[in-house]
Design a protein around this motif. Sequence first.
Motif, mmCIF file in Angstrom:
data_model
loop_
_atom_site.group_PDB
_atom_site.id
_atom_site.type_symbol
_atom_site.label_atom_id
_atom_site.label_comp_id
_atom_site.label_asym_id
_atom_site.label_seq_id
_atom_site.Cartn_x
_atom_site.Cartn_y
_atom_site.Cartn_z
ATOM 1 N N HIS A 148 -120.245 57.470 74.378
ATOM 2 C CA HIS A 148 -119.037 57.207 73.597
ATOM 3 C C HIS A 148 -119.225 56.057 72.611
ATOM 4 C CE1 HIS A 148 -115.881 59.822 75.273
ATOM 5 N NE2 HIS A 148 -116.502 59.701 76.437
ATOM 6 N N ILE A 149 -120.012 55.063 73.000
ATOM 7 C CA ILE A 149 -120.056 53.821 72.209
ATOM 8 C C ILE A 149 -121.402 53.599 71.518
ATOM 9 C CG2 ILE A 149 -118.333 52.780 73.722
ATOM 10 C CD1 ILE A 149 -120.617 51.051 74.900
ATOM 11 N N LYS A 150 -122.234 54.619 71.432
ATOM 12 C CA LYS A 150 -123.578 54.443 70.888
ATOM 13 C C LYS A 150 -123.611 54.104 69.402
ATOM 14 C CE LYS A 150 -124.251 59.462 70.474
ATOM 15 N NZ LYS A 150 -125.050 60.608 70.985
ATOM 16 N N THR A 151 -122.477 54.230 68.731
ATOM 17 C CA THR A 151 -122.424 53.833 67.310
ATOM 18 C C THR A 151 -122.132 52.346 67.147
ATOM 19 O OG1 THR A 151 -120.076 54.447 67.227
ATOM 20 C CG2 THR A 151 -121.680 56.121 66.553
ATOM 21 N N ILE A 152 -121.849 51.657 68.250
ATOM 22 C CA ILE A 152 -121.525 50.230 68.222
ATOM 23 C C ILE A 152 -122.776 49.415 68.520
ATOM 24 C CG2 ILE A 152 -120.109 48.408 69.245
ATOM 25 C CD1 ILE A 152 -118.107 50.510 70.076
ATOM 26 N N GLY A 153 -122.933 48.304 67.840
ATOM 27 C CA GLY A 153 -124.075 47.434 68.094
ATOM 28 C C GLY A 153 -124.118 46.944 69.533
ATOM 29 N N LEU A 154 -125.333 46.797 70.060
ATOM 30 C CA LEU A 154 -125.561 46.304 71.426
ATOM 31 C C LEU A 154 -124.904 47.193 72.477
ATOM 32 C CD1 LEU A 154 -124.890 42.498 70.758
ATOM 33 C CD2 LEU A 154 -127.085 43.688 70.690
ATOM 34 N N TYR A 155 -124.854 48.492 72.206
ATOM 35 C CA TYR A 155 -124.095 49.388 73.084
ATOM 36 C C TYR A 155 -124.673 49.485 74.497
ATOM 37 C CZ TYR A 155 -127.527 53.138 72.228
ATOM 38 O OH TYR A 155 -128.674 53.897 72.154
ATOM 39 N N ASN A 156 -125.987 49.303 74.648
ATOM 40 C CA ASN A 156 -126.569 49.390 75.991
ATOM 41 C C ASN A 156 -126.066 48.270 76.895
ATOM 42 O OD1 ASN A 156 -128.320 51.724 75.981
ATOM 43 N ND2 ASN A 156 -129.629 50.627 74.534
ATOM 44 N N SER A 157 -126.147 47.040 76.403
ATOM 45 C CA SER A 157 -125.688 45.910 77.213
ATOM 46 C C SER A 157 -124.169 45.935 77.380
ATOM 47 C CB SER A 157 -126.133 44.585 76.590
ATOM 48 O OG SER A 157 -125.587 44.419 75.289
ATOM 49 N N LYS A 158 -123.461 46.377 76.363
ATOM 50 C CA LYS A 158 -122.003 46.460 76.469
ATOM 51 C C LYS A 158 -121.588 47.499 77.497
ATOM 52 C CE LYS A 158 -121.030 44.775 71.792
ATOM 53 N NZ LYS A 158 -120.531 45.088 70.441
ATOM 54 N N ALA A 159 -122.293 48.617 77.546
ATOM 55 C CA ALA A 159 -121.989 49.643 78.548
ATOM 56 C C ALA A 159 -122.198 49.094 79.954
ATOM 57 C CB ALA A 159 -122.849 50.883 78.314
ATOM 58 N N ARG A 160 -123.292 48.370 80.155
ATOM 59 C CA ARG A 160 -123.545 47.773 81.466
ATOM 60 C C ARG A 160 -122.434 46.804 81.850
ATOM 61 N NH1 ARG A 160 -128.919 47.587 79.546
ATOM 62 N NH2 ARG A 160 -128.666 45.402 78.911
ATOM 63 N N ASN A 161 -122.031 45.970 80.897
ATOM 64 C CA ASN A 161 -120.989 44.986 81.183
ATOM 65 C C ASN A 161 -119.645 45.639 81.485
ATOM 66 O OD1 ASN A 161 -122.517 42.626 80.969
ATOM 67 N ND2 ASN A 161 -122.235 42.495 78.754
ATOM 68 N N VAL A 162 -119.274 46.664 80.724
ATOM 69 C CA VAL A 162 -117.978 47.314 80.935
ATOM 70 C C VAL A 162 -117.930 47.994 82.298
ATOM 71 C CG1 VAL A 162 -116.464 49.186 80.156
ATOM 72 C CG2 VAL A 162 -117.408 47.567 78.494
ATOM 73 N N ILE A 163 -119.001 48.649 82.684
ATOM 74 C CA ILE A 163 -119.030 49.269 84.014
ATOM 75 C C ILE A 163 -118.986 48.191 85.091
ATOM 76 C CG2 ILE A 163 -120.366 50.667 85.623
ATOM 77 C CD1 ILE A 163 -119.053 52.225 83.305
ATOM 78 N N ALA A 164 -119.732 47.113 84.905
ATOM 79 C CA ALA A 164 -119.762 46.028 85.897
ATOM 80 C C ALA A 164 -118.399 45.336 86.003
ATOM 81 C CB ALA A 164 -120.845 45.024 85.537
ATOM 82 N N LEU A 165 -117.751 45.087 84.883
ATOM 83 C CA LEU A 165 -116.439 44.428 84.952
ATOM 84 C C LEU A 165 -115.408 45.368 85.573
ATOM 85 C CD1 LEU A 165 -114.051 45.245 82.644
ATOM 86 C CD2 LEU A 165 -115.695 44.187 81.116
ATOM 87 N N SER A 166 -115.546 46.668 85.329
ATOM 88 C CA SER A 166 -114.636 47.643 85.941
ATOM 89 C C SER A 166 -114.803 47.636 87.455
ATOM 90 C CB SER A 166 -114.903 49.044 85.383
ATOM 91 O OG SER A 166 -114.673 49.085 83.987
ATOM 92 N N GLU A 167 -116.041 47.578 87.914
ATOM 93 C CA GLU A 167 -116.303 47.514 89.356
ATOM 94 C C GLU A 167 -115.722 46.241 89.967
ATOM 95 O OE1 GLU A 167 -120.509 50.059 89.427
ATOM 96 O OE2 GLU A 167 -120.545 47.862 89.247
ATOM 97 N N LYS A 168 -115.841 45.136 89.241
ATOM 98 C CA LYS A 168 -115.322 43.864 89.737
ATOM 99 C C LYS A 168 -113.795 43.858 89.760
ATOM 100 C CE LYS A 168 -116.272 38.944 89.611
ATOM 101 N NZ LYS A 168 -117.241 37.916 89.179
ATOM 102 N N LEU A 169 -113.177 44.474 88.789
ATOM 103 C CA LEU A 169 -111.723 44.581 88.784
ATOM 104 C C LEU A 169 -111.244 45.370 89.999
ATOM 105 C CD1 LEU A 169 -110.897 45.296 85.018
ATOM 106 C CD2 LEU A 169 -110.499 43.169 86.279
ATOM 107 N N LEU A 170 -111.945 46.434 90.339
ATOM 108 C CA LEU A 170 -111.582 47.239 91.508
ATOM 109 C C LEU A 170 -111.807 46.468 92.795
ATOM 110 C CD1 LEU A 170 -113.087 50.668 90.405
ATOM 111 C CD2 LEU A 170 -110.656 50.150 90.672
ATOM 112 N N ALA A 171 -112.923 45.753 92.884
ATOM 113 C CA ALA A 171 -113.294 45.062 94.117
ATOM 114 C C ALA A 171 -112.473 43.796 94.363
ATOM 115 C CB ALA A 171 -114.779 44.713 94.083
#
Length: 211
Positions: free
Chosen positions: A75-98
């Motif tokens: 979804h976000i591959k057109t945005i700069g630094l999308y690999n690290s941003k994807a990792r962070n968004v998934i990680a922050l989502s997991e932390k919000l749930l936990a």
Amino acid sequence: MKTQDIETFFDRLAEAHPDPQTELEYVNDFTLLVAVVLSAQATDVGVNKATRALFQDVRDPAAMVALGEEGLREHIKTIGLYNSKARNVIALSEKLLAEHDGRVPSSRAALEALPGVGRKTANVVLNTAFGEPTLAVDTHVFRVSNRTGLAPGKTVEAVEERLMSVVPKAHIMDAHHYLILHGRHLCKARRPECWRCPVADLCAYEGKTTA
């Protein structure tokens, strides 16, 4: 800039932008947080293009975790630094749930403890989602504050501290929106459009441009 000039400065920006809003598109606190994280070193226009389809189906941390890092990257591959941003968004989502029952926390400390969330992102979320009188200093705010003489400083932190001390209370809630919009549309980096600027007479910039 004198106190009276600062008051006039913000009165005029408020008149130019009577209902200032973030230009990032979002549907709730969680999607706002994600959009702001994605906007680092990217334009709001680019982020909005990438998230319109994403936010149709993914609107909470559980759905984001279910989508997964690979799905988010698509979804976000057109945005700069999308690999690290994807990792962070998934990680922050997991932390919000936990740690937060899937909700976006309303405290600065909790926000800044989330992966990919720094002070600027926390300030935007606190202001936009929770109505806190914070000032997010991005490149536009930093440039306008220094160029005009409103709140000069060599670091983002110095500019934020100065702004918090000089912005009139009546405008503190919307001040960063005013400055972002002014920097994005008029007080541009390469060639500010001084000839149509509502605060040109208050500005300390020596290289004022003409049409």
